[in-house]
Design a protein around this motif. Structure first.
Motif, mmCIF file in Angstrom:
data_model
loop_
_atom_site.group_PDB
_atom_site.id
_atom_site.type_symbol
_atom_site.label_atom_id
_atom_site.label_comp_id
_atom_site.label_asym_id
_atom_site.label_seq_id
_atom_site.Cartn_x
_atom_site.Cartn_y
_atom_site.Cartn_z
ATOM 1 N N GLU A 107 -18.804 7.792 21.752
ATOM 2 C CA GLU A 107 -17.953 6.985 20.877
ATOM 3 C C GLU A 107 -16.473 7.143 21.211
ATOM 4 O O GLU A 107 -15.753 6.159 21.345
ATOM 5 N N LYS A 113 -20.650 1.843 21.085
ATOM 6 C CA LYS A 113 -21.186 1.812 19.734
ATOM 7 C C LYS A 113 -22.574 2.426 19.780
ATOM 8 O O LYS A 113 -23.401 2.054 20.590
ATOM 9 N N LEU A 135 -17.609 5.188 14.330
ATOM 10 C CA LEU A 135 -17.902 3.865 14.890
ATOM 11 C C LEU A 135 -19.383 3.543 14.779
ATOM 12 O O LEU A 135 -19.814 2.429 14.994
ATOM 13 N N SER A 136 -20.143 4.574 14.430
ATOM 14 C CA SER A 136 -21.588 4.467 14.496
ATOM 15 C C SER A 136 -22.152 3.588 13.393
ATOM 16 O O SER A 136 -21.440 3.121 12.527
ATOM 17 N N GLU A 139 -22.644 -1.361 11.861
ATOM 18 C CA GLU A 139 -21.527 -2.301 11.741
ATOM 19 C C GLU A 139 -21.806 -3.661 12.366
ATOM 20 O O GLU A 139 -21.726 -4.680 11.718
ATOM 21 N N GLY A 143 -26.417 -1.218 19.290
ATOM 22 C CA GLY A 143 -25.593 -0.277 20.033
ATOM 23 C C GLY A 143 -26.476 0.541 20.948
ATOM 24 O O GLY A 143 -27.658 0.230 21.143
#
Ligand code: SAH
Length: 506
Positions: A107, A113, A135-136, A139, A143
């Protein structure tokens, strides 16, 4: 900002993470303190040892609250030795931390992601005191999948290689190496000691047993030290540059039971060498190779350039997943054979082979991954910088009747661009670089050759993340990453990543 702590202050702090070195991270009025031995979730009392501008170091005095992940380290010398860093952490928690460490790097450094990579609070915290920026999660879009770390059922006694620095001590005294020297020459009645450097220093502490080492390697080192002492062999002294024996390196084949002993010496001549060899052979019936490596340089690097056989073979043999390997003294060979098989199988799975593919194995060592791949590929090309390793790789292909793998000695970043000019078109490129990661020239060449898949085997999550970013920017997509625990109880994390060509650049 003024620094809120001073040297020798006694402070209370909550531990909010672990660094990549395994130190607990505490905060006092926003100021970061690294505390060896403290675990995330604990509240501790610590004494400030050293204060720098951005952060400081403190010594753990007492746990006010204790993490459920804390266990008693089984090794008696754990606190002094720098070899393991996580023995005070439950093994399952180590595996969780390693996965999180990989995610944090992907990240932060790779700007990738990660799917479902929520920090469980055991994540790494940066020196400046920034924590994962989350950021995980869910969202947007798919990823990178980072799987649970593949651990060992029995995470002890897993190493096949011991590399032991040698010093002198007075026969009457235990421990510290310096005691055996008077004015830089070994004192009368002194003996060889060897084991490990005390944490953060170059002081050699004698050791009889290491819980992550194969018992027979421990035994072999003890025997070599004892016979050497009886014969009056001197140990190399870093300060004066005098003395003979620098390191004892022992390697055992977990499947073959064959042992190699390497005496790394500061000089060509070993006095009474026949008696030493005879003594080793008598005490170690499985020894198949006794070699001398000469290293007369003032350096921390263990091996010198010249190796000669004192007795027996130049190599020992071992087996991984039914493939036999000849291994010479200076060649790289993974130290944890059980986990190596798991790692290589995963690399082969990620390569997605059907039997027709052309595969390049960069940084191939003695051809281990190459030969795993060759069983399922059309043609494999391996490249590696150490010439002896390439000799081993060629020998290993023949040994296993594998005729679709060829090997070349040289820099991956030089040889592979030339292969490209010669018209070699790989479907898959596997890389397994040392800690510093891939050379930019190699990454550029991968982007030009544009194989369908890239399989990246890495022993360093930060350079892995850096290199994945370059490949992503060049049009690859990182699909999944499998952390594999090759080095239980240490902070080291191995991972294998699968990248596929995305069809678009940048
Ligand atoms: N894939 C092998 C070896 C991995 S270790 C295995 O799993 O056993 C990394 C290897 O890269 C070492 O053998 C080292 O000698 C080699 N190496 C380091 N820098 C290199 C470079 N620039 N080009 C080619 N090989 C290199």
């Amino acid at each position: 900002m003024s620094i809120p702590v001073s040297k020798n202050d006694i402070v209370t702090t909550d531990i909010i993470g672990l660094t990549h070195d395994g130190e607990g991270v505490g905060r006092v009025d926003g100021f970061t303190l690294f505390i060896q031995g403290a675990l995330p979730g604990e509240r501790v009392l610590a004494k400030v040892l050293k204060v720098k501008k951005q952060y400081g170091y403190a010594k753990l005095l007492e746990m006010i609250t204790t993490s459920p992940d804390r266990v008693a380290a089984p090794c008696e010398i754990y606190k002094q030795c720098g070899g393991c860093q996580l023995q005070h952490m439950d093994y399952a928690a180590q595996l969780r931390w390693k996965r999180q460490h990989v995610i944090d790097n992907l990240e932060r450094i790779g700007k990738l992601k990660v799917t479902g990579g929520k920090s469980d609070g055991a994540g790494e915290v940066l020196a400046e005191g920034r924590s994962a920026d989350g950021l995980s999660g869910s969202e947007a879009g798919p990823g990178v999948i980072v799987h649970d770390t593949l651990g060992m059922d029995e995470p002890w006694r897993y190493r096949n290689k011991a590399q032991v620095p040698i010093g002198m001590a007075m026969a009457a005294l235990d421990g510290g190496a310096d005691g055996g020297y008077v004015d830089g020459t070994p004192a009368e009645g002194s003996r060889l000691v060897g084991g490990f450097y005390a944490r953060g220093s170059h002081r050699i502490i004698d050791m009889d047993a290491c819980l992550i080492q194969h018992e027979r390697n421990d035994e072999a080192v003890r025997i070599v030290k004892r016979i050497g002492s009886e014969l009056g062999v001197t140990a190399y002294d870093e300060e004066s540059g005098g003395g003979l024996l620098r390191h004892v390196v022992v390697r055992i084949g977990f499947v073959s039971d064959e042992t190699m002993v390497v005496l790394v010496t500061n000089g060509k001549k070993i006095p009474q060498v026949e008696r030493w060899v005879e003594g080793i052979r008598a005490a170690l019936p499985n020894v198949k190779s006794i070699v001398q490596n000469i290293n007369m340089k003032k350096t921390n690097v263990i091996f010198g350039d010249e190796t000669k056989v004192l007795w027996g073979n130049e190599v020992i043999y071992d087996e991984l997943d039914g493939i036999r390997f000849a291994i010479s003294a200076r060649s790289f060979y993974q130290v944890n054979p059980a986990q190596t098989v798991a790692l290589y199988r995963k690399a082969v799975e990620y390569a997605g082979l059907t039997g027709k593919e052309t595969v390049i194995d960069a940084y191939c060592g003695i051809g281990t991954i190459s030969l795993f791949l060759a069983r399922q590929a059309g043609q494999v090309y391996g490249v590696e910088i150490v010439p002896e390793a390439i000799e081993d790789a060629k020998r290993n292909a023949v040994l296993n009747g594998i005729d679709n793998a060829s090997f070349e000695a040289g820099l991956a970043e030089v040889v592979i661009p030339r292969w490209r000019e010669e018209g070699i078109v790989p479907d898959v490129i596997v890389v397994d670089p040392p800690r510093k990661g891939c050379d930019q020239a190699l990454l550029d060449t991968i982007l030009k050759m544009r194989p369908e898949r890239v399989v990246y085997v890495s022993c360093n999550p930060s350079t892995l993340a850096r290199d994945l970013r370059v490949l992503e920017d060049g049009g690859y997509r990182t699909v999944e990453v499998q952390p594999v625990d090759m080095f239980p109880h240490t902070v080291h994390v191995e991972s294998v990543a699968l990248l596929v060509w995305n069809g678009t650049e940048g």
